[in-house]
Design an enzyme around this catalytic site. Structure first.
Site, PDB file in Angstrom:
ATOM      1  N   THR A 106       0.874  -1.173   0.000  1.00 42.03           N
ATOM      2  CA  THR A 106       0.000   0.000   0.000  1.00 42.03           C
ATOM      3  C   THR A 106       0.913   1.225   0.000  1.00 42.03           C
ATOM      4  O   THR A 106       2.050   1.150   0.463  1.00 42.03           O
ATOM      5  CB  THR A 106      -0.890   0.069   1.255  1.00 42.03           C
ATOM      6  OG1 THR A 106      -0.032   0.173   2.389  1.00 42.03           O
ATOM      7  CG2 THR A 106      -1.735  -1.171   1.395  1.00 42.03           C
ATOM      8  N   GLU A 159      -5.785  -3.997  -0.032  1.00 40.59           N
ATOM      9  CA  GLU A 159      -6.008  -5.104   0.902  1.00 40.59           C
ATOM     10  C   GLU A 159      -7.157  -6.007   0.476  1.00 40.59           C
ATOM     11  O   GLU A 159      -7.390  -7.055   1.067  1.00 40.59           O
ATOM     12  CB  GLU A 159      -6.315  -4.540   2.302  1.00 40.59           C
ATOM     13  CG  GLU A 159      -5.133  -3.909   3.016  1.00 40.59           C
ATOM     14  CD  GLU A 159      -4.921  -2.435   2.667  1.00 40.59           C
ATOM     15  OE1 GLU A 159      -5.387  -1.987   1.603  1.00 40.59           O
ATOM     16  OE2 GLU A 159      -4.273  -1.735   3.472  1.00 40.59           O
ATOM     17  N   TRP A 183     -20.256  15.605  11.114  1.00 42.95           N
ATOM     18  CA  TRP A 183     -19.192  15.303  10.158  1.00 42.95           C
ATOM     19  C   TRP A 183     -19.592  15.845   8.802  1.00 42.95           C
ATOM     20  O   TRP A 183     -20.719  15.672   8.357  1.00 42.95           O
ATOM     21  CB  TRP A 183     -18.992  13.788  10.038  1.00 42.95           C
ATOM     22  CG  TRP A 183     -18.253  13.203  11.201  1.00 42.95           C
ATOM     23  CD1 TRP A 183     -17.935  13.817  12.366  1.00 42.95           C
ATOM     24  CD2 TRP A 183     -17.754  11.865  11.290  1.00 42.95           C
ATOM     25  NE1 TRP A 183     -17.270  12.953  13.190  1.00 42.95           N
ATOM     26  CE2 TRP A 183     -17.144  11.748  12.556  1.00 42.95           C
ATOM     27  CE3 TRP A 183     -17.763  10.766  10.435  1.00 42.95           C
ATOM     28  CZ2 TRP A 183     -16.541  10.568  12.993  1.00 42.95           C
ATOM     29  CZ3 TRP A 183     -17.169   9.596  10.865  1.00 42.95           C
ATOM     30  CH2 TRP A 183     -16.558   9.494  12.129  1.00 42.95           C
TER      31      TRP A 183
HETATM   32  P1  ADP Z   1      -3.534   3.214  -1.332  1.00 45.75           P
HETATM   33  O1  ADP Z   1      -2.317   2.581  -1.843  1.00 45.75           O
HETATM   34  O2  ADP Z   1      -3.625   4.705  -1.554  1.00 45.75           O
HETATM   35  O3  ADP Z   1      -4.029   2.762  -0.006  1.00 45.75           O
HETATM   36  P2  ADP Z   1      -5.714   1.853  -2.514  1.00 45.75           P
HETATM   37  O4  ADP Z   1      -5.936   1.719  -3.956  1.00 45.75           O
HETATM   38  O5  ADP Z   1      -5.626   0.656  -1.700  1.00 45.75           O
HETATM   39  O6  ADP Z   1      -4.484   2.701  -2.429  1.00 45.75           O
HETATM   40  O7  ADP Z   1      -6.763   2.882  -1.956  1.00 45.75           O
HETATM   41  C1  ADP Z   1      -7.969   2.485  -1.457  1.00 45.75           C
HETATM   42  C2  ADP Z   1      -8.737   3.687  -1.032  1.00 45.75           C
HETATM   43  O8  ADP Z   1      -9.092   4.508  -2.139  1.00 45.75           O
HETATM   44  C3  ADP Z   1     -10.046   3.339  -0.384  1.00 45.75           C
HETATM   45  O9  ADP Z   1      -9.873   2.977   0.954  1.00 45.75           O
HETATM   46  C4  ADP Z   1     -10.831   4.643  -0.563  1.00 45.75           C
HETATM   47  O10 ADP Z   1     -10.500   5.594   0.415  1.00 45.75           O
HETATM   48  C5  ADP Z   1     -10.339   5.151  -1.888  1.00 45.75           C
HETATM   49  N1  ADP Z   1     -11.301   4.784  -2.927  1.00 45.75           N
HETATM   50  C6  ADP Z   1     -11.241   3.742  -3.771  1.00 45.75           C
HETATM   51  N2  ADP Z   1     -12.309   3.731  -4.588  1.00 45.75           N
HETATM   52  C7  ADP Z   1     -13.085   4.792  -4.253  1.00 45.75           C
HETATM   53  C8  ADP Z   1     -14.335   5.315  -4.712  1.00 45.75           C
HETATM   54  N3  ADP Z   1     -15.010   4.771  -5.716  1.00 45.75           N
HETATM   55  N4  ADP Z   1     -14.825   6.426  -4.091  1.00 45.75           N
HETATM   56  C9  ADP Z   1     -14.155   7.003  -3.090  1.00 45.75           C
HETATM   57  N5  ADP Z   1     -12.974   6.550  -2.615  1.00 45.75           N
HETATM   58  C10 ADP Z   1     -12.440   5.463  -3.181  1.00 45.75           C
END
Ligand code: ADP
Length: 543
Positions: free
Chosen positions: A185, A331, A446
């Site tokens: 990640t 994950e 929020w």
């Molecule tokens: P990183 O390496 O930045 O953790 P990830 O690809 O695992 O990359 O990121 C996942 C995160 O991206 C999610 O937990 C969420 O916050 C955000 N995310 C993914 N898809 C969406 C979506 N359709 N709308 C809003 N947020 C999203």
């Protein structure tokens, strides 16, 4: 009593065997650094993947050893996915956009024995060579004619290595829970964490992905994955596309370039493509400015960040393209939900359908989800209550690589805490309101930064928007809108704040707007809110 069905392990190599037999003539087209339009067939691809597997064994690699890739989206990287994992090794895909310190950390943490690299990343690796001494050698993903001069030691030309591998190599059989791939990640806080996929999880995830209401892939599709092979296995497409027998088009290093994407889509008859909103905004901008229409595209899968309503509308109304939003994370392999129309909702007006498509999506069989309050109580699915989003399923990680339970992301009752805050409505559509750490707490309420960003993106003067919460003497925190103006746009902060009126609750409207030339992004193209908050740490709201 146990059933009486064959116990066949779910192995990634079985996709290759199937694809080679049933779709052997299907095409894979790639833009590479050394060829503007390389084309060959599934048969050649998986034949070469077997040769690679044999060649890697000849290098003395043992089952479970990590072989890293530092490559763009093209056919050689796809071969690596199968050659490495199929041989029982672990394909560690590395994001070349990470900071050098992060690259050093993950290469050493993963204990990569070999690195397969595109020519253009050779200088980067040279600069790290002193700090990644555990790496035994480097496979350069090109032919002898394009081999670079380099100070890296123990380098091998990919095409020469392949040529030495046997075409008679037979895929080995092993436990389906064997690790297949590793992806870190991006680690916006602390060190990156490794997610270790296995063959079983990858296959189950691929079965789910091809389903009609997920990516809806068939052998009649031509798919262009813009989402990088170095990030979350390109959303599992290296497995789902050959499972379905799709034609594949890879953009190589030209991923963010609207013109290249348009031309590939047009000339190769691409029907479906996958990418993050930033990529789609670049493509739409190119089409708008050049007067081009996406005639052949049917579906654009958008994930990784919230898809703006205006973007979904432009795809639909101007190009006749359906945007399928998806949500997930590294994950989760990554699929959690996708947004497709559900039976019983067809009567919605065009506008209501757009409102629905802005949500992240509804559940996919194989991934359960729930939202819980601060005290761990499960919240209702009423589209209003928001809480921590937790998931579980056979393609969700149970731990991080070599962290032995210290990752702190799992609950006592076996759910993975995603770090996202969400609502779920009565139809099962989930909407992300924020990442937990980006939530804006104003008074007792929020405020969703994603909703505020999404709304203002519909203003023609806005190219990109980010909303962050900053300290406020009366309300604890209030939202600040940070905007990059569209090329040549004349727009004032006052105008943008007025744009919110009637679209979001009055008390949610940001207190102020600042214009910037650029918004910082993470290595995976997400807005880097930590950095933005740091940048505006001394900012004071107008009295
Ligand atoms: P990183 O390496 O930045 O953790 P990830 O690809 O695992 O990359 O990121 C996942 C995160 O991206 C999610 O937990 C969420 O916050 C955000 N995310 C993914 N898809 C969406 C979506 N359709 N709308 C809003 N947020 C999203």
């Amino acid at each position: 009593m146990l059933g009486l069905m064959m116990d066949m392990p779910l192995l990634i190599s079985s996709i290759a065997t199937h694809a080679e037999k049933f779709h052997g003539g299907q095409e894979i087209v790639s833009v590479t650094a050394d060829n503007p339009r390389h084309r060959y067939t599934y048969q050649e691809c998986f034949g070469r993947a077997r040769q690679l597997a044999g060649a890697l064994e000849n290098l003395g690699l043992d089952p479970g050893d990590r072989v890293a890739t530092l490559c763009w989206n093209d056919y050689r990287h796809l071969e690596a996915y199968y050659g490495v994992s199929g041989a029982g090794l672990v394909c560690h895909t590395i994001n070349p956009r990470l900071f050098p310190e992060q690259l050093v950390f993950i290469i050493n943490h993963a204990e990569d024995r070999w690195i397969m690299t595109d020519v253009m990343f050779v200088p980067l690796l040279e600069s790290l060579a002193d700090k990644i001494r555990g790496v035994e050698g480097f496979i350069i993903m090109t032919d002898e004619a394009h081999m670079p001069k380099t100070s890296l030691r123990n380098i091998v030309c990919y095409e020469t290595l392949l040529a030495a591998g046997s075409g008679d190599y037979a895929w080995p059989t092993f436990d389906e829970r064997t690790a297949s791939a590793l992806c870190y990640t991006s680690g916006t806080t602390g060190n990156p964490k490794g997610v270790l996929y296995d063959h079983r999880s990858s296959l189950l995830h691929a079965y789910a992905a091809v389903a009609p209401d997920v990516f809806g892939l068939s052998s009649r599709d031509c798919v262009l994955p813009v989402v990088p092979l170095f990030h979350v296995s390109s959303w599992g497409t290296p497995y789902s596309m050959p499972m379905a027998g799709c034609k594949i088009v890879y953009p190589g290093p030209k991923m963010g370039d609207g013109q290249t994407l348009y031309e590939l889509m047009d000339t190769e008859n691409v029907t479906a493509s996958l990418g993050v909103p930033t990529v789609w905004l670049a493509l739409l901008k190119y089409c708008r400015e050049s007067g081009k229409r996406l005639d052949k595209m049917q579906r654009a899968v958008s994930g990784g960040a919230a898809a703006p309503r205006s973007m979904i509308k432009e795809f639909r109304d101007v190009h006749g393209v359906e945007v399928r939003q998806g949500w997930g994370m590294t994950e989760m392999s990554p699929l959690g939900v996708t947004n497709t129309m559900k039976a019983g909702l067809e009567h919605l007006s065009d506008d209501e359908k757009l409102d629905l498509s802005v949500k992240a999506g509804r559940g996919i069989f194989g991934c359960e989800m729930r939202i819980v309050s601060d005290v761990g109580q499960e919240l209702p699915w009423d589209g209003q209550a928001y809480g921590a989003l937790q998931v579980r399923g056979p393609w969700v990680c149970s731990d991080y690589f070599k962290l032995n339970g210290s990752g702190g992301a799992h609950t006592d009752d076996g759910w993975f805490d995603t770090g996202d805050v969400a609502t779920i409505d009565a139809e099962g559509f989930m909407a992300i309101t924020d990442r937990t750490k980006d939530v804006i707490k104003s008074g007792g309420e929020w405020i969703s930064s994603i909703e505020l960003e999404n709304t203002v993106m519909a203003h023609p003067g806005v190219a990109e928007a980010a909303v962050i919460g900053l300290p406020h003497p009366k309300w604890t925190e209030r939202p600040l809108l940070v905007v990059v103006k569209a090329d040549g746009a004349e727009v004032s902060g006052k105008e943008l704040l007025e744009f919110y009126v009637g679209k979001v609750a009055t008390w949610c409207i940001p207190n102020d707007v600042v214009f910037v030339d650029e918004i910082p992004h993470t290595a995976t193209g997400k807005i880097k809110k930590i950095e933005l908050r740091r940048q505006f740490a001394d900012y004071q709201f107008p009295a």
